[in-house]
Write an enzyme that holds these catalytic residues in place. Structure first.
Site, PDB file in Angstrom:
ATOM      1  N   ASP A 243       0.842  -1.200   0.000  1.00 37.32           N
ATOM      2  CA  ASP A 243       0.000   0.000   0.000  1.00 37.32           C
ATOM      3  C   ASP A 243       0.879   1.253   0.000  1.00 37.32           C
ATOM      4  O   ASP A 243       0.714   2.160  -0.811  1.00 37.32           O
ATOM      5  CB  ASP A 243      -0.911  -0.009   1.230  1.00 37.32           C
ATOM      6  CG  ASP A 243      -1.757   1.253   1.319  1.00 37.32           C
ATOM      7  OD1 ASP A 243      -2.333   1.644   0.284  1.00 37.32           O
ATOM      8  OD2 ASP A 243      -1.822   1.863   2.406  1.00 37.32           O
ATOM      9  N   ASP A 247       2.007   4.072  -3.433  1.00 35.78           N
ATOM     10  CA  ASP A 247       1.852   5.530  -3.491  1.00 35.78           C
ATOM     11  C   ASP A 247       3.210   6.193  -3.740  1.00 35.78           C
ATOM     12  O   ASP A 247       3.307   7.182  -4.456  1.00 35.78           O
ATOM     13  CB  ASP A 247       1.239   6.076  -2.193  1.00 35.78           C
ATOM     14  CG  ASP A 247      -0.284   6.132  -2.248  1.00 35.78           C
ATOM     15  OD1 ASP A 247      -0.898   5.203  -2.813  1.00 35.78           O
ATOM     16  OD2 ASP A 247      -0.869   7.103  -1.724  1.00 35.78           O
TER      17      ASP A 247
HETATM   18  C1  IPM Z   1      -5.576   1.419  -1.536  1.00 30.72           C
HETATM   19  C2  IPM Z   1      -6.248   2.152  -0.405  1.00 30.72           C
HETATM   20  C3  IPM Z   1      -6.982   1.160   0.483  1.00 30.72           C
HETATM   21  C4  IPM Z   1      -5.941   0.214   1.087  1.00 30.72           C
HETATM   22  C5  IPM Z   1      -7.850   1.760   1.598  1.00 30.72           C
HETATM   23  C6  IPM Z   1      -8.802   2.792   1.085  1.00 30.72           C
HETATM   24  C7  IPM Z   1      -8.591   0.695   2.338  1.00 30.72           C
HETATM   25  O1  IPM Z   1      -5.324   2.912   0.297  1.00 30.72           O
HETATM   26  O2  IPM Z   1      -6.252   0.681  -2.272  1.00 30.72           O
HETATM   27  O3  IPM Z   1      -4.371   1.606  -1.734  1.00 30.72           O
HETATM   28  O4  IPM Z   1      -5.270   0.581   2.062  1.00 30.72           O
HETATM   29  O5  IPM Z   1      -5.818  -0.899   0.568  1.00 30.72           O
HETATM   30 MN    MN Z   2      -3.377   3.072  -0.695  1.00 33.87          MN
END
Ligand code: IPM
Ligand code: MN
Ligand code: NAD
Length: 364
Positions: A243, A247
């Site tokens: 996760d 990003d």
């Molecule tokens: C993602 C998002 C989700 C996650 C959240 C919204 C639950 O951040 O898809 O990356 O953490 O998996």
């Molecule tokens: Mn995420």
């Protein structure tokens, strides 16, 4: 093909509308019927029906060939417990669909290299694929909660050999289609789950002698993503690390709005951009639809078996960017800014040209 469309919250409906238009264009052109049914999820579902994942939505998803989701989440739920937030609906949906391998490609498109936060020569040519384990780890581990005092809270980080083995195989298989390198990301100098992760991944690697495996600590990985992102091909991560690092990988691409994802391995495949509901720009027409459109391309590739059409969309995205199409998140000083809808159209136009030229293209 039946697609359950879950636009969700914030910019979700704005970006999925563009993805749907491209899919309809492809369906018409290829003569392959695609039907869409739209269902509520997230904050809009809580508001309308009192549940983030209504029964009818779940049933429709389980009866579809694929699910295409926008995003969930709204700041008005910020005071709520995790289990009562829109995000919990997405986690429940992922669990119900059963897909454990979340593929998150991140590409530095050449025309955008100078728009990233990095020196262009560092990020140019970066093309990586994060494989994020999506159904285990800290996200789902039990027990979890608050102690009665309310002053102590706990979550459980737990992985089984089975959970690691199955997602590792996906990473090695994908590496075979790419540049033959897997970086397995862990914190094996501190965590027992990471020790097991390393052992299982190394065991699976014995069945893939043609693939180069390296184990990378997650902290080093974060640094390397910023300094030498081109040193990565496939990156295998647990749920939380995947996760966070996806990003971060978006900063190599130039915007979080560019990144798509596909979740495979369950009963129904799930496609969603990596970004969230972006409440800061929702409703303004500023959102970049490329993550959603590239997710639609992944749907054609992995669920529909339409590799040619998927590659044409990928190519159209590159061409639109090369010709200067920029949403607000991508635009530099003096560059014309396209709305979400205009960017969708620019890609649709580029798609028509790609078909005309019948370029050969090497898929991600
Ligand atoms: C993602 C998002 C989700 C996650 C959240 C919204 C639950 O951040 O898809 O990356 O953490 O998996
Ligand atoms: Mn995420
Ligand atoms: P976010 O991804 O929504 O936004 C982070 C930043 O990136 C914001 O500045 C936003 O404007 C920008 N951004 C995101 N997508 C963009 C796009 N397509 N085009 C242009 N700019 C874009 O993350 P956040 O603000 O931390 O979270 C907002 C809400 O979304 C929270 O409720 C969070 O839980 C949720 N969320 C949902 C998902 C999902 O549904 N898959 C993923 C991540 C976050």
């Amino acid at each position: 093909m039946k697609i359950a469309l879950l636009p969700g919250d914030g910019i979700g409906p704005e970006v999925t509308a563009e993805a749907v238009r491209i899919l309809k264009n492809v369906a018409e052109h290829a003569g392959t019927p695609i039907t869409f049914t739209t269902h509520a999820i997230g904050g809009v579902a809580i508001d309308a029906e009192g549940a983030g994942l209504p029964e009818a939505t779940l049933e429709a998803c389980l009866g579809a060939d694929a699910v295409l989701l926008g995003a969930v989440g709204h700041p008005k739920f910020d005071g709520r417990l995790p289990s009562e937030r829109p995000e919990a609906a997405l986690l429940a949906l992922r669990q119900a669909l059963g897909g454990f391998a979340n593929l998150r490609p991140a590409i530095c498109y050449a025309p955008l290299a100078k728009r990233t936060a990095f020196q262009p020569e560092r990020v140019r040519g970066a093309n990586l694929l994060i494989i994020r384990e999506l159904l285990g780890g800290l996200y789902y581990g039990e027990p979890r909660g608050f102690e009665a005092s309310g002053d102590t809270a706990f979550n459980t980080l737990i992985y089984s050999r089975h959970e690691i083995d199955r997602v590792a195989r996906v990473a090695f298989e994908r590496a075979r289609e790419r540049r033959g390198h897997v970086a397995s990301i862990d914190k094996a100098n501190v965590l027992e789950t990471s020790r097991l992760w390393r052992t299982v991944v190394s065991d699976v690697a014995k069945e893939y002698p043609d693939i180069a495996l390296e184990h990378v600590y997650v902290d080093t990985c974060a640094m390397r993503l910023a300094t030498t992102p081109t040193s990565f091909d496939v990156m295998l991560c647990d749920n939380l690390f995947g996760d966070i690092l996806s990003d971060q990988a978006a900063s190599i691409a130039g915007s979080l709005g560019l990144l798509p994802s596909a979740t495979l391995g369950g009963t129904v495949d799930l496609y969603e951009p990596v970004h969230g509901s972006a409440p800061d720009i929702a409703g303004k027409g500023w959102a970049n639809p490329i993550g959603a459109i590239a997710s639609a391309a992944m749907l054609l590739r992995f669920t529909a078996g339409m590799e040619k059409e998927a590659a044409e969309i990928d190519h159209a995205i590159e061409d639109a960017l090369a010709s200067g199409a920029r949403t607000r998140d991508l635009a530099g000083p003096g560059e014309r800014v396209l709305s979400t809808h205009e960017m969708g159209h620019a890609i649709e136009d580029a798609l028509a040209e790609v078909r005309d030229r019948r370029h050969s293209y090497h898929a991600v």
